[in-house]
Design a protein around this motif. Sequence first.
Motif, PDB file in Angstrom:
ATOM      1  N   UNK A 122      -5.187   3.406  13.214  1.00 24.04           N
ATOM      2  CA  UNK A 122      -6.210   3.312  12.372  1.00 24.04           C
ATOM      3  C   UNK A 122      -5.747   4.311  11.058  1.00 24.04           C
ATOM      4  N   UNK A 123      -5.435   5.606  11.486  1.00 25.45           N
ATOM      5  CA  UNK A 123      -4.973   6.654  10.642  1.00 25.45           C
ATOM      6  C   UNK A 123      -3.652   6.136   9.818  1.00 25.45           C
ATOM      7  N   UNK A 124      -2.576   5.697  10.395  1.00 29.54           N
ATOM      8  CA  UNK A 124      -1.330   5.010   9.982  1.00 29.54           C
ATOM      9  C   UNK A 124      -1.754   3.952   8.689  1.00 29.54           C
ATOM     10  N   UNK A 125      -2.722   2.939   8.871  1.00 27.02           N
ATOM     11  CA  UNK A 125      -3.046   2.022   8.301  1.00 27.02           C
ATOM     12  C   UNK A 125      -3.605   2.632   6.873  1.00 27.02           C
ATOM     13  N   UNK A 126      -4.407   3.623   7.012  1.00 23.42           N
ATOM     14  CA  UNK A 126      -5.180   4.372   5.763  1.00 23.42           C
ATOM     15  C   UNK A 126      -3.902   4.866   4.897  1.00 23.42           C
ATOM     16  N   UNK A 127      -3.136   5.672   5.524  1.00 23.41           N
ATOM     17  CA  UNK A 127      -2.055   6.231   4.641  1.00 23.41           C
ATOM     18  C   UNK A 127      -1.062   5.197   4.264  1.00 23.41           C
ATOM     19  N   UNK A 128      -0.829   4.071   4.925  1.00 20.16           N
ATOM     20  CA  UNK A 128       0.069   3.157   4.363  1.00 20.16           C
ATOM     21  C   UNK A 128      -0.347   1.809   3.553  1.00 20.16           C
ATOM     22  N   UNK A 129      -1.603   1.899   3.281  1.00 24.16           N
ATOM     23  CA  UNK A 129      -2.447   0.971   2.403  1.00 24.16           C
ATOM     24  C   UNK A 129      -1.558   0.408   1.492  1.00 24.16           C
ATOM     25  N   UNK A 130      -1.298  -1.057   1.508  1.00 24.17           N
ATOM     26  CA  UNK A 130      -0.663  -1.401   0.283  1.00 24.17           C
ATOM     27  C   UNK A 130       0.925  -1.575   0.416  1.00 24.17           C
ATOM     28  N   UNK A 131       1.411  -0.751   1.496  1.00 18.69           N
ATOM     29  CA  UNK A 131       2.999  -0.273   1.794  1.00 18.69           C
ATOM     30  C   UNK A 131       3.279  -0.865   3.100  1.00 18.69           C
ATOM     31  N   UNK A 132       2.607  -1.436   3.744  1.00 25.64           N
ATOM     32  CA  UNK A 132       3.036  -1.920   5.174  1.00 25.64           C
ATOM     33  C   UNK A 132       4.051  -2.405   5.355  1.00 25.64           C
ATOM     34  N   UNK A 133       4.621  -3.448   4.572  1.00 30.97           N
ATOM     35  CA  UNK A 133       5.825  -4.229   4.547  1.00 30.97           C
ATOM     36  C   UNK A 133       7.083  -3.406   4.738  1.00 30.97           C
ATOM     37  N   UNK A 134       6.817  -2.386   4.071  1.00 27.70           N
ATOM     38  CA  UNK A 134       8.473  -1.712   4.082  1.00 27.70           C
ATOM     39  C   UNK A 134       8.383  -0.843   5.661  1.00 27.70           C
ATOM     40  N   UNK A 135       7.573  -1.052   6.502  1.00 23.22           N
ATOM     41  CA  UNK A 135       7.777  -0.524   7.785  1.00 23.22           C
ATOM     42  C   UNK A 135       9.014  -1.570   8.375  1.00 23.22           C
ATOM     43  N   UNK A 136       8.820  -2.925   8.030  1.00 22.66           N
ATOM     44  CA  UNK A 136       9.947  -3.926   8.590  1.00 22.66           C
ATOM     45  C   UNK A 136      11.465  -3.305   8.517  1.00 22.66           C
ATOM     46  N   UNK A 137      11.793  -3.179   7.162  1.00 17.39           N
ATOM     47  CA  UNK A 137      13.259  -2.996   7.014  1.00 17.39           C
ATOM     48  C   UNK A 137      13.562  -1.550   7.349  1.00 17.39           C
ATOM     49  N   UNK A 138      12.797  -0.508   7.442  1.00 17.10           N
ATOM     50  CA  UNK A 138      13.082   0.665   8.245  1.00 17.10           C
ATOM     51  C   UNK A 138      13.211   0.592   9.806  1.00 17.10           C
TER      52      UNK A 138
END
Length: 482
Positions: A122-138
């Motif tokens: 939940x904490x990570x989702x708060x900080x990544x709001x709107x940019x979650x897609x970039x977890x995939x290439x990383x």
Amino acid sequence: MDSAPDREKDKGQDMASRFPTAYSILFLLIILMAGLTWIMPAGKFDREMNEAVGREVAVAGTYHEVEPNPQGIVEVMLAPGAGFYDPDSYAANAIDVALFVLFLGGFLGVVNATGAIDTGIRSAMVHLKGHEIWMIPILMSLFAIGGTTYGMAEETLAFYALLIPVMMAAGYDSVTGVAIILIGAGIGVLGSTINPFATVIAANAAGIPFTDGIIPRFVILLGGLVICIAYVMVYAHRVKQDPSRSAVAKQLEEHKAFFLKRQAAEEHSDHLTGIQSVVLVLFALTFAVMIWGVSSQGWWMAQMGALFLGSAIVIGVIARLGEKGLTSHFVDGARELLGVALVVGLARGIVVIMENGLIADTMLHSAVQALDGMGGLAFINLMFWIEAAMSFLVPSSSGLAVLSMPILAPLADFAGVGRDLVVTAYQSANGLVNFINPTFAVVVGGLAIGRVSYDRWLAFVWPLLVILVLFITAVLSISVLL
């Protein structure tokens, strides 16, 4: 009265429910392989110790038929158990992987009991709001590095239960989480550069330095990684925009209830407590130590299992779960992955039937005959498909290298093709097949943890396989012509 969409939905659910489970598919493959031992002639190559490879390898030109050993109903029933260990010699087969899965499940059960993972998500989702897609290439790039350098495969099973809830909390589905790990590490193995369990063993068995042909392998690695990342990102974006386009759309609610069950139960804070922060540090440190041990200390399943057991105990003590709480959560966590452990044994049982039925070398001999007298372009492309077919029966990259390279690599000399391209064709074919190979414990285990049925995975991944086949074929063909 039911509406037409409802009837179509029910019809789709009925079709899905009729598709066999992974257990049935694997057992049917055991029966099929046993049937082949009654039809195909039994045969063997002579073998000799190869010091460079450190194993016995087949000797070219020594194939001969032997007394058949057809596998009957008794052998079929013994095969799942024999997939774990040899009942005659007690030598381990897949028992180490199965036990590792259970220790991993126990570890995750203890960690989940602290609430640290859910709060961290939940904490990570708060900080990544709107940019979650970039977890995939990383993440896919990191898994690919593990695949190309040290053949990261079985150890990826430890990451599914961690990553899938993160992806689902970000608005994607379980297939996205499975794809990041399975395809990420898989494309690294497919494009192996210094992987000792694929490239190095195969090159030694072929009698060449493993650095020969490294440029085409880098092209396959980097080009394949870009293709795979783009494919998964497009799929993930589509699912987030319209969940009905998920490959597992009918199971989405069920998956959310399972993977995000603690979040769905009630409202929780997205702020970590001090103990939860310590648990997450220990959690991350456990995986870092695992990667270090596997990549530089020669660790395998026993050492990794011991690591997760020890970490579970330390975390249980720090979180003050108590003796009964620690043991009950550990057992509950292991229970959740028991099905995965059983699948591992079933997958290995297929290989046991094939080896005991003495048909592996017969298949290899048939491949030699098919390749005889071909020109370079036809030779390397048929070599790719032969290695792909053999990969279904011998999913282990090192096992396939030792079996096929001493026999097939010398044929390249007569076709005017470099032996390094034979190695590249072998590892590309083996890596590609192991995206979907039902005899490969990593595939069936990862899908079982992600609760993705085999037919749904095939529906998701087949267009990517077609693209990769065309890309790999192009690289191999151009390499022959240059």
